[in-house]
Design a protein around this motif. Structure first.
Motif, PDB file in Angstrom:
ATOM      1  N   ALA A 169       3.218   5.860  -2.990  1.00  0.00           N
ATOM      2  CA  ALA A 169       4.371   6.599  -3.501  1.00  0.00           C
ATOM      3  C   ALA A 169       4.329   6.699  -5.024  1.00  0.00           C
ATOM      4  N   ILE A 170       3.966   5.615  -5.673  1.00  0.00           N
ATOM      5  CA  ILE A 170       3.890   5.621  -7.147  1.00  0.00           C
ATOM      6  C   ILE A 170       2.801   6.565  -7.618  1.00  0.00           C
ATOM      7  N   ARG A 171       1.627   6.518  -6.992  1.00  0.00           N
ATOM      8  CA  ARG A 171       0.525   7.390  -7.397  1.00  0.00           C
ATOM      9  C   ARG A 171       0.832   8.860  -7.125  1.00  0.00           C
ATOM     10  N   THR A 172       1.584   9.112  -6.065  1.00  0.00           N
ATOM     11  CA  THR A 172       1.854  10.495  -5.677  1.00  0.00           C
ATOM     12  C   THR A 172       2.944  11.131  -6.533  1.00  0.00           C
TER      13      THR A 172
ATOM     14  N   LEU B 199      -4.092   7.056   1.207  1.00  0.00           N
ATOM     15  CA  LEU B 199      -3.084   7.373   2.214  1.00  0.00           C
ATOM     16  C   LEU B 199      -2.663   8.836   2.125  1.00  0.00           C
ATOM     17  N   LEU B 200      -2.482   9.329   0.904  1.00  0.00           N
ATOM     18  CA  LEU B 200      -2.144  10.740   0.712  1.00  0.00           C
ATOM     19  C   LEU B 200      -3.240  11.632   1.277  1.00  0.00           C
TER      20      LEU B 200
ATOM     21  N   VAL C  84       5.591   9.239   7.223  1.00  0.00           N
ATOM     22  CA  VAL C  84       4.491   8.296   7.448  1.00  0.00           C
ATOM     23  C   VAL C  84       4.710   7.026   6.634  1.00  0.00           C
ATOM     24  N   TRP C  85       5.143   7.197   5.389  1.00  0.00           N
ATOM     25  CA  TRP C  85       5.445   6.025   4.565  1.00  0.00           C
ATOM     26  C   TRP C  85       6.486   5.134   5.239  1.00  0.00           C
ATOM     27  N   LEU C  86       7.569   5.738   5.709  1.00  0.00           N
ATOM     28  CA  LEU C  86       8.637   4.954   6.339  1.00  0.00           C
ATOM     29  C   LEU C  86       8.138   4.260   7.601  1.00  0.00           C
ATOM     30  N   LEU C  87       7.299   4.948   8.377  1.00  0.00           N
ATOM     31  CA  LEU C  87       6.762   4.346   9.593  1.00  0.00           C
ATOM     32  C   LEU C  87       5.895   3.130   9.260  1.00  0.00           C
ATOM     33  N   LEU C  88       5.056   3.275   8.229  1.00  0.00           N
ATOM     34  CA  LEU C  88       4.187   2.149   7.855  1.00  0.00           C
ATOM     35  C   LEU C  88       4.999   0.986   7.283  1.00  0.00           C
ATOM     36  N   VAL C  89       6.057   1.299   6.533  1.00  0.00           N
ATOM     37  CA  VAL C  89       6.930   0.229   6.032  1.00  0.00           C
ATOM     38  C   VAL C  89       7.590  -0.490   7.203  1.00  0.00           C
TER      39      VAL C  89
ATOM     40  N   SER D 178       0.828  -1.212   0.000  1.00  0.00           N
ATOM     41  CA  SER D 178       0.000   0.000   0.000  1.00  0.00           C
ATOM     42  C   SER D 178       0.859   1.257   0.000  1.00  0.00           C
ATOM     43  N   VAL D 179       1.945   1.225   0.764  1.00  0.00           N
ATOM     44  CA  VAL D 179       2.853   2.372   0.805  1.00  0.00           C
ATOM     45  C   VAL D 179       3.503   2.580  -0.560  1.00  0.00           C
TER      46      VAL D 179
END
Length: 388
Positions: free
Chosen positions: A31-34, A45-46, A88-93, A26-27
Motif C-alpha cells: 500500500a505504501i509503495r503503491t 503484490l501489485l 485483495v489487500w483486505l483479504l490478505l490482512v 507485506s500488505v
C-alpha cells in the motif's frame, strides 16, 4: 488435550504468528509503495494483481472481432483492477490476522475468521479476551480503515492526472489529426501559416512529458487508463509529438528552435523510464546509427508528401534522414513497447509496427474520410516492423 510435544507446538505457534504478521506487513508495504511513496517502486503484490487481472481480461478480448470491442473491454481493466487491489489487500490482512488469532487461543479456524473479520470491518460483534488479542483487533481495524482511506484519498489524484493528460491528447487531435501524425501536424501548421508558432506546443509537451514520467511510474496504473475515445492514446500522441519535434530539428526548413530539442529529450527520458518500470529492455545510450523501426522509404514518402503540400524542407535529404534517425533512436523501442503494453490504437510510425492488425483499422479510417489523410499515403509503404 495437551500436546505431547509442547516445545514443538510452541515453535509452530510462533512460526504461524510470524507468518501472519509478515503477510500483514507485506500488505502495508504494498500500500505504501503503491499510493504513498512519491517515486517509482516495484511491488510484487501489485504486479501479481495487475497481471492476474490482465489474464482474465485477455480471455474476453480474444473473442472481440474489432479493435473497438477490445477497447471497450480494456477500458474497464485499470478501474476494475484498482478496485480489486484493496479488496485483495483486505483479504490478505484478514488471513494474516487469522493466523495470529489462531496462535493466541482461537478454538477453531472459523472462530479466528470471525474475530478477524469482525475486527477488520469494524463490526465489533466478536472479540477475544486478553490484552494481546485486543491490541491485534484494534490494529487490524485501523489497518482496514487506512487501506480503504488510501484508495479513496488517491482516486482524485489519479483522475486529476488522467484528466490533465487527456486534455493535452485531445488538443493534439486538433493539431495533428486522428490518428495523430507528425506529417499532418506540419501540414496543418503550414496551412495556417503558423510554422513559426510551434514553440508553444513544444513547451506544453515538455511539461507534460515531465508529468508523465512522475505520475506513470509512481502511479503505474495510470498507464492503462484508456482515453475516452477509442482512437486516442497518450502513447501514440507522445509518439506523434516526438516525431514532429524530430522532423522539426532534422527535416523541415524552419529556424532552429532549441525548445524542440528539449521536448525530444524530455519525451524520450519519460518513455524510457516508464518502459523500464514495466521491464522493457532498451539501450539507454544508443548511437545515431543504430537501426530504427521507421524505414528510409517511409521517411522519403513522408517528405514527398510534405513537399507536395508546400511545407519547406531542407535540401539535403540524406543528412535530414541521418539527423531524424539520430533523434528517433532514443525513443523508438520504448515507444513501440508501450504501444504494445497498452494496446494502443493505430497510429503511423508507432502502434502500426507493434500491432499489425491495426492496419485494417487504418485502411477503414482512410476510406471513410475519402482518402484525405496523409497517413493513407504513408501507410502504403509501411514495413512490418518489430513485433513486441
Amino acid at each position: 488435550m495437551d500436546s505431547p510435544f509442547p516445545i514443538i507446538d510452541l515453535i509452530a505457534r510462533i512460526l504461524v504468528f510470524l507468518l501472519g504478521a509478515a503477510l500483514v506487513i507485506s500488505v502495508l508495504n504494498s500500500a505504501i509503495r503503491t499510493f504513498v511513496l512519491p517515486r517509482s517502486a516495484h511491488d510484487w503484490l501489485l504486479m501479481v494483481v495487475f497481471k492476474s487481472s490482465g489474464m482474465v481480461f485477455s480471455l474476453f478480448t480474444r473473442r472481440a472481432k474489432t479493435y473497438e470491442e477490445r477497447d471497450q473491454m480494456m477500458a474497464l481493466y485499470a478501474p476494475v483492477t484498482l478496485i480489486v487491489l484493496p479488496a485483495v489487500w483486505l483479504l490478505l490482512v484478514l488471513i494474516g490476522y487469522m493466523a495470529m488469532f489462531v496462535t493466541l487461543g482461537s478454538k477453531s479456524l472459523e472462530s479466528a475468521f470471525t474475530v478477524s473479520g469482525s475486527s477488520l470491518l469494524t463490526l465489533g460483534f466478536e472479540r477475544q479476551e486478553g490484552i494481546i488479542p485486543l491490541v491485534l483487533s484494534f490494529s487490524e481495524a485501523a489497518i482496514g480503515l487506512i487501506l480503504v482511506a488510501l484508495l479513496i484519498a488517491y482516486l482524485p489524484t489519479i483522475y486529476s492526472a488522467f484528466s490533465h493528460r487527456e486534455t493535452a491528447v485531445t488538443m493534439l487531435e486538433v493539431r495533428a489529426g486522428s490518428p495523430p501524425s507528425a506529417v499532418e501536424l506540419f501540414v496543418r501548421f503550414h496551412n495556417l501559416k503558423r510554422l513559426d508558432k510551434l514553440t508553444q506546443l513544444w513547451e506544453q509537451w515538455e511539461t507534460l512529458f515531465a508529468e508523465l514520467e512522475e505520475s506513470h511510474t509512481s502511479l503505474a496504473m495510470l498507464a492503462f487508463f484508456r482515453s475516452p475515445q477509442s482512437h486516442r492514446s497518450w502513447v501514440t500522441a507522445a509518439g506523434a509529438v516526438l516525431d514532429a519535434a524530430s522532423l522539426a530539428e532534422s527535416t523541415v526548413d524552419i529556424p532552429p528552435n532549441p525548445q524542440a530539442a528539449l521536448t525530444i529529450r524530455a519525451g524520450y527520458i519519460a518513455l524510457q523510464r516508464i518502459a523500464a518500470y514495466f521491464g522493457v529492455p532498451y539501450n539507454a545510450n544508443p548511437t545515431p546509427t543504430d537501426p530504427i523501426s521507421v524505414s528510409r522509404l517511409e521517411f522519403d514518402i513522408a517528405c514527398n508528401y510534405l513537399a507536395e503540400k508546400g511545407v519547406p524542407l531542407k535540401a539535403d535529404r540524406d543528412q535530414a534522414w541521418r539527423d531524424y534517425a539520430g533523434w528517433r533512436v532514443n525513443y523508438d523501442i520504448p515507444l513501440l513497447a508501450l504501444c504494445g503494453i497498452t494496446m494502443a490504437p493505430y497510429a503511423p510510425w508507432s502502434s502500426d509496427r507493434s500491432l499489425r492488425k491495426q492496419r485494417m483499422l487504418a485502411k477503414r479510417l482512410a476510406s471513410r474520410r475519402g482518402g484525405t489523410l496523409p497517413i493513407e499515403a504513408i501507410q502504403e509503404s509501411l514495413s512490418p516492423g518489430p513485433q513486441l
